[in-house]
Write a protein that holds these residues in place. Structure first.
Motif, PDB file in Angstrom:
ATOM      1  N   ARG A   1     -19.637   6.538  18.336  1.00 33.80           N
ATOM      2  CA  ARG A   1     -18.966   5.432  19.018  1.00 33.80           C
ATOM      3  C   ARG A   1     -19.696   4.126  18.704  1.00 33.80           C
TER       4      ARG A   1
ATOM      5  N   GLU B   1     -15.677   5.919  15.666  1.00 25.84           N
ATOM      6  CA  GLU B   1     -14.665   5.264  16.508  1.00 25.84           C
ATOM      7  C   GLU B   1     -15.213   3.925  16.987  1.00 25.84           C
TER       8      GLU B   1
ATOM      9  N   VAL C   1     -15.154   1.405  19.617  1.00 21.69           N
ATOM     10  CA  VAL C   1     -14.682   1.411  21.008  1.00 21.69           C
ATOM     11  C   VAL C   1     -14.488   0.010  21.566  1.00 21.69           C
TER      12      VAL C   1
ATOM     13  N   PRO D   1     -21.784   3.085  23.823  1.00 23.92           N
ATOM     14  CA  PRO D   1     -21.640   3.519  22.416  1.00 23.92           C
ATOM     15  C   PRO D   1     -22.952   4.086  21.867  1.00 23.92           C
TER      16      PRO D   1
END
Length: 220
Positions: A4, A29, A31, A49
């Motif tokens: 993240r 990803e 975020v 994250p």
């Protein structure tokens, strides 16, 4: 496991570009995005994250101040991004707790690699930044030493000393394992012991320590 990431840069096109390069990776990803250091810190607090990418120069709170706050408050790893590779920025960023330092002209593959490396608990510097960092430390001789490191070297086993030498030469865990003819798991244990016994935060400080204590010399 998905990594993240929060991307912080005051230039929207740059910020979106980095986010797009990362989003297409199956294991990453994005975020949140942030336009300044204050938003970056808030995003890290909100989303927890694994990695935050921080531009050095941002309004309200710059990237170094944001990294200092993030690293003090959480386990999130900070990677600094800048168009500048001036030494002062490197030192400030590392002192703030940053695990990586990349120039903004970094290639996509190198950016993705950096995120994966620091998320795994390692450290990474752009080659040009690493060369300047090592050159500066070694050229200043005893004027900038890791406090007490030469004394604490006596705490290391012979194999841990070998590991520190190879760290100083920029070897990866896999390369160290090959040279010492041991498993990567064993290397990770040696690296952990070296950092703990010498009171070093990460591999970057280990490189500096290896030079400053004379275990290796510039040009080796």
């Amino acid at each position: 496991m998905t990594i993240r990431v929060v991307v912080a840069d005051d230039q929207e096109l740059v910020r979106s570009g980095f986010a797009m390069m990362l989003e297409v990776q199956p294991d990453i990803e994005v975020v949140a995005e942030a336009a300044d250091g204050v938003e970056a810190v808030e995003a890290v607090r909100r989303h927890a994250p694994d990695v935050v990418l921080l531009d050095i120069r941002m309004p309200r709170m710059d990237g170094i101040a944001a990294a200092r706050t993030v690293c003090a408050e959480s386990g999130c790893k900070a990677v600094m991004l800048t168009t500048f590779d001036q030494d002062d920025y490197v030192y400030e960023a590392l002192h703030a707790g940053a695990s990586g330092f990349l120039l903004k002209d970094v290639r996509r593959d190198d950016l993705v690699h950096a995120v994966r490396v620091v998320a795994a608990g390692d450290s990474l510097l752009a080659p040009s930044v690493a060369r300047r960092l090592v050159a500066d430390f070694t050229s200043r001789g005893p004027g900038r030493r890791v406090p007490g490191a030469s004394v604490r070297l006596g705490r290391l086993t012979a194999r841990e000393r070998e590991t520190l030498v190879l760290l100083g030469r920029g070897k990866s865990n896999a390369e160290i394992a090959g040279e010492l003819v041991v498993s990567e798991h064993t290397v990770k244990t040696h690296v952990s012991n070296v950092l703990s016994k010498l009171g070093l935060r990460d591999r970057i400080q280990a490189v500096i320590c290896a030079y400053e204590t004379g275990l290796i010399a510039p040009g080796e």
